[in-house]
Scaffold this motif. Structure first.
Motif, PDB file in Angstrom:
ATOM      1  N   GLU A   1      17.565  32.409  29.246  1.00  0.00           N
ATOM      2  CA  GLU A   1      18.261  31.317  29.908  1.00  0.00           C
ATOM      3  C   GLU A   1      17.799  29.964  29.350  1.00  0.00           C
ATOM      4  N   ARG A   2      18.729  29.032  29.326  1.00  0.00           N
ATOM      5  CA  ARG A   2      18.450  27.724  28.742  1.00  0.00           C
ATOM      6  C   ARG A   2      17.262  27.032  29.431  1.00  0.00           C
ATOM      7  N   HIS A   3      17.201  27.098  30.755  1.00  0.00           N
ATOM      8  CA  HIS A   3      16.136  26.364  31.444  1.00  0.00           C
ATOM      9  C   HIS A   3      14.753  26.943  31.120  1.00  0.00           C
ATOM     10  N   LEU A   4      14.692  28.240  30.838  1.00  0.00           N
ATOM     11  CA  LEU A   4      13.409  28.829  30.481  1.00  0.00           C
ATOM     12  C   LEU A   4      13.006  28.442  29.058  1.00  0.00           C
ATOM     13  N   LEU A   5      13.970  28.347  28.178  1.00  0.00           N
ATOM     14  CA  LEU A   5      13.669  27.909  26.821  1.00  0.00           C
ATOM     15  C   LEU A   5      13.194  26.455  26.818  1.00  0.00           C
ATOM     16  N   GLU A   6      13.815  25.657  27.688  1.00  0.00           N
ATOM     17  CA  GLU A   6      13.390  24.255  27.793  1.00  0.00           C
ATOM     18  C   GLU A   6      11.980  24.168  28.381  1.00  0.00           C
ATOM     19  N   GLN A   7      11.699  25.048  29.342  1.00  0.00           N
ATOM     20  CA  GLN A   7      10.386  25.018  29.996  1.00  0.00           C
ATOM     21  C   GLN A   7       9.275  25.498  29.068  1.00  0.00           C
ATOM     22  N   TYR A   8       9.534  26.604  28.361  1.00  0.00           N
ATOM     23  CA  TYR A   8       8.479  27.219  27.542  1.00  0.00           C
ATOM     24  C   TYR A   8       8.549  26.831  26.069  1.00  0.00           C
TER      25      TYR A   8
ATOM     26  N   GLU B   1      10.066  28.044  23.529  1.00  0.00           N
ATOM     27  CA  GLU B   1      10.508  29.115  22.635  1.00  0.00           C
ATOM     28  C   GLU B   1      10.406  30.443  23.382  1.00  0.00           C
ATOM     29  N   PRO B   2      11.034  31.493  22.861  1.00  0.00           N
ATOM     30  CA  PRO B   2      10.846  32.804  23.478  1.00  0.00           C
ATOM     31  C   PRO B   2       9.371  33.221  23.405  1.00  0.00           C
ATOM     32  N   CYS B   3       8.813  33.594  24.521  1.00  0.00           N
ATOM     33  CA  CYS B   3       7.413  34.003  24.584  1.00  0.00           C
ATOM     34  C   CYS B   3       7.265  34.988  25.741  1.00  0.00           C
ATOM     35  N   PRO B   4       6.161  35.721  25.821  1.00  0.00           N
ATOM     36  CA  PRO B   4       6.008  36.691  26.904  1.00  0.00           C
ATOM     37  C   PRO B   4       6.189  36.085  28.294  1.00  0.00           C
ATOM     38  N   ASP B   5       5.613  34.900  28.524  1.00  0.00           N
ATOM     39  CA  ASP B   5       5.718  34.282  29.848  1.00  0.00           C
ATOM     40  C   ASP B   5       7.170  33.969  30.197  1.00  0.00           C
ATOM     41  N   ALA B   6       7.932  33.494  29.222  1.00  0.00           N
ATOM     42  CA  ALA B   6       9.339  33.175  29.477  1.00  0.00           C
ATOM     43  C   ALA B   6      10.135  34.440  29.777  1.00  0.00           C
ATOM     44  N   MET B   7       9.866  35.505  29.054  1.00  0.00           N
ATOM     45  CA  MET B   7      10.595  36.747  29.257  1.00  0.00           C
ATOM     46  C   MET B   7      10.280  37.356  30.621  1.00  0.00           C
ATOM     47  N   VAL B   8       9.023  37.332  31.002  1.00  0.00           N
ATOM     48  CA  VAL B   8       8.638  37.864  32.311  1.00  0.00           C
ATOM     49  C   VAL B   8       9.203  36.990  33.423  1.00  0.00           C
ATOM     50  N   ALA B   9       9.190  35.681  33.224  1.00  0.00           N
ATOM     51  CA  ALA B   9       9.766  34.776  34.223  1.00  0.00           C
ATOM     52  C   ALA B   9      11.241  35.081  34.428  1.00  0.00           C
ATOM     53  N   SER B  10      11.965  35.331  33.355  1.00  0.00           N
ATOM     54  CA  SER B  10      13.377  35.696  33.455  1.00  0.00           C
ATOM     55  C   SER B  10      13.544  36.976  34.254  1.00  0.00           C
ATOM     56  N   ALA B  11      12.743  37.990  33.923  1.00  0.00           N
ATOM     57  CA  ALA B  11      12.834  39.265  34.638  1.00  0.00           C
ATOM     58  C   ALA B  11      12.551  39.092  36.122  1.00  0.00           C
ATOM     59  N   LEU B  12      11.521  38.335  36.454  1.00  0.00           N
ATOM     60  CA  LEU B  12      11.138  38.177  37.852  1.00  0.00           C
ATOM     61  C   LEU B  12      12.173  37.376  38.640  1.00  0.00           C
ATOM     62  N   GLU B  13      12.813  36.412  37.979  1.00  0.00           N
ATOM     63  CA  GLU B  13      13.881  35.660  38.647  1.00  0.00           C
ATOM     64  C   GLU B  13      15.012  36.599  39.074  1.00  0.00           C
ATOM     65  N   HIS B  14      15.371  37.505  38.199  1.00  0.00           N
ATOM     66  CA  HIS B  14      16.497  38.381  38.499  1.00  0.00           C
ATOM     67  C   HIS B  14      16.105  39.554  39.393  1.00  0.00           C
ATOM     68  N   ILE B  15      14.847  39.939  39.325  1.00  0.00           N
ATOM     69  CA  ILE B  15      14.345  40.899  40.311  1.00  0.00           C
ATOM     70  C   ILE B  15      14.459  40.293  41.707  1.00  0.00           C
ATOM     71  N   ARG B  16      14.099  39.015  41.822  1.00  0.00           N
ATOM     72  CA  ARG B  16      14.192  38.346  43.123  1.00  0.00           C
ATOM     73  C   ARG B  16      15.619  38.364  43.658  1.00  0.00           C
ATOM     74  N   ILE B  17      16.598  38.111  42.777  1.00  0.00           N
ATOM     75  CA  ILE B  17      17.997  38.121  43.219  1.00  0.00           C
ATOM     76  C   ILE B  17      18.381  39.503  43.735  1.00  0.00           C
ATOM     77  N   LEU B  18      18.007  40.537  43.009  1.00  0.00           N
ATOM     78  CA  LEU B  18      18.339  41.896  43.447  1.00  0.00           C
ATOM     79  C   LEU B  18      17.670  42.219  44.778  1.00  0.00           C
ATOM     80  N   GLU B  19      16.406  41.899  44.886  1.00  0.00           N
ATOM     81  CA  GLU B  19      15.680  42.247  46.111  1.00  0.00           C
ATOM     82  C   GLU B  19      16.131  41.388  47.290  1.00  0.00           C
ATOM     83  N   ASP B  20      16.497  40.127  47.037  1.00  0.00           N
ATOM     84  CA  ASP B  20      17.027  39.286  48.112  1.00  0.00           C
ATOM     85  C   ASP B  20      18.340  39.837  48.652  1.00  0.00           C
ATOM     86  N   ASN B  21      19.027  40.618  47.820  1.00  0.00           N
ATOM     87  CA  ASN B  21      20.274  41.256  48.235  1.00  0.00           C
ATOM     88  C   ASN B  21      20.068  42.721  48.597  1.00  0.00           C
TER      89      ASN B  21
END
Length: 377
Positions: free
Chosen positions: A147-154, A156-176
């Motif tokens: 996602e663009r906002h993660l690339l802006e935050q980090y 470049e692609p890096c482990p922290d950015a990739m895990v942050a992306s995964a956890l964001e979408h895990i939250r959406i699934l679990e919130d539903n």
């Protein structure tokens, strides 16, 4: 009983994950590590896609993924699912409606890339469709499409950015209130892939789908995948794997099993142990192994076979395999059965004889397993 057993010093202790279902295939928990591949046909061509799915299943694929880029593909998906011998995962990019159509068509799982499927509202609609039709979901994070906002935050692609992306979408699934999901964090770089999976394994108990994405051709991609996936599996991380090769999907399945077999995590078919050959060889080892690999493809029973060119290492390797052949002199060698010397065989008859011995041993193993299962009932 097969000699291909796990010894205490070879144990791998798998990460504890919860289990989900992809159709009738359990993923995670104490289930065997599932092997996946993906078709490369035009999904709208039902006959070609089904043929490729069936070939992959025959090679041992537990799950097969097909791309669903347009309405023609999701329309064809219904028949593909009906004719497939294994659960079908629908690969979705860009258009969330394709995910909904795939769920309605009977896909066992929806693979969505959070970075390009749309906003949270659209993801919620996909979740609703998955619930309504009994689909699981794979959150597929790729280093190349964060996602663009993660690339802006980090930066470049890096482990922290990739895990942050995964956890964001895990939250959406679990919130539903949706927990039938697995996650992948793939990159074409082995180091980035491994670091991302290690961090994600510490952050969640969900099943993890392993893969080094866009790994390359048959040889280079196999090596890259063996290093990346092999290290993670050795650490106990991973519940299902897909080896990504620029090659026939059947080759991906074969490589996947070879990686698992090399770590003692899963066994299917004949594990051939063979030497690279040298001037000491008593027969043409390379041509013999090539012939045996083809002749023994039909044997699915897990067992081991050693093909060694001379007596330097041959007898020792044969002690640990179900069937073995060690080259000698005068155009003949020694056949070993269950780790013991059995009889001599001429080189010119050896291939046919070894195939016969392997088939016989496979039948014995299958009969013993059937008897054991019957006794346990």
């Amino acid at each position: 009983m097969s000699l291909n057993h796990v010894r205490p010093w070879k144990n791998i202790y798998r990460r504890t994950s919860r289990q989900i279902m992809v159709g009738n295939v359990p993923v995670g928990g104490d289930a065997p590590i599932a092997v996946q591949t993906m078709t490369n046909t035009d999904t709208a061509d039902v006959a070609a896609t089904v043929a490729q799915v069936q070939a992959a299943a025959e090679a041992g694929a537990d799950i097969v993924r097909v791309s669903a880029p347009d309405a023609a593909a999701t329309t064809a998906l219904r028949e593909i699912v009906r004719e497939s011998p294994v659960p079908i995962v629908a690969d979705i990019h860009f258009h969330y409606k394709r995910a909904i159509e795939a769920a309605e068509a009977g896909a066992a799982c929806l693979r969505i890339n959070p970075g390009n499927i749309g906003d949270e509202k659209r993801v919620k609609e996909v979740i609703r469709a998955a619930k309504d039709h009994g689909c699981s979901i794979r959150i597929g994070v790729n280093a190349g499409s964060l996602e663009r906002h993660l690339l802006e935050q980090y930066g470049e692609p890096c482990p922290d950015a990739m895990v942050a992306s995964a956890l964001e979408h895990i939250r959406i699934l679990e919130d539903n209130d949706f927990r039938e999901y697995k996650v992948s964090v793939k990159a074409s770089d082995v180091f980035l892939t491994a670091a991302a999976y290690q961090a994600l394994a510490d952050a969640t108990d969900c099943p993890l789908h392993l893969g080094v994405t866009e790994a390359g051709g048959l040889v280079s991609g196999t090596i890259k995948s063996a290093i990346g996936l092999g290290n993670l599996l050795w650490m106990g991380i991973g519940d299902t794997i897909r080896v990504s090769l620029s090659a026939d999907p059947v080759e991906e399945v074969k490589v996947g099993y070879e990686i698992l077999k090399s770590l003692g995590l899963r066994h299917r078919g004949v594990n051939i142990i063979s030497c690279p050959s040298c001037a000491r060889q008593g027969f043409d080892v390379i041509k013999t192994v090539e012939a045996l690999e083809k002749r023994l493809e039909h044997v699915k029973t897990p067992m081991s076979l050693s093909i060694i060119g001379c007596v330097v290492n041959g007898p020792g390797e044969a002690l640990m395999t179900d069937v073995g052949f060690t080259g000698g002199g005068a155009g003949a060698g020694m056949v070993y059965l269950a780790g013991k010397q059995s009889h001599k065989m001429t080189n010119d008859q050896m291939i046919d004889h070894i195939v016969e011995q392997v088939e016989k041993k496979a039948a014995e193993i299958e009969a013993a397993e059937a008897a054991s299962a019957e006794a346990a009932e």
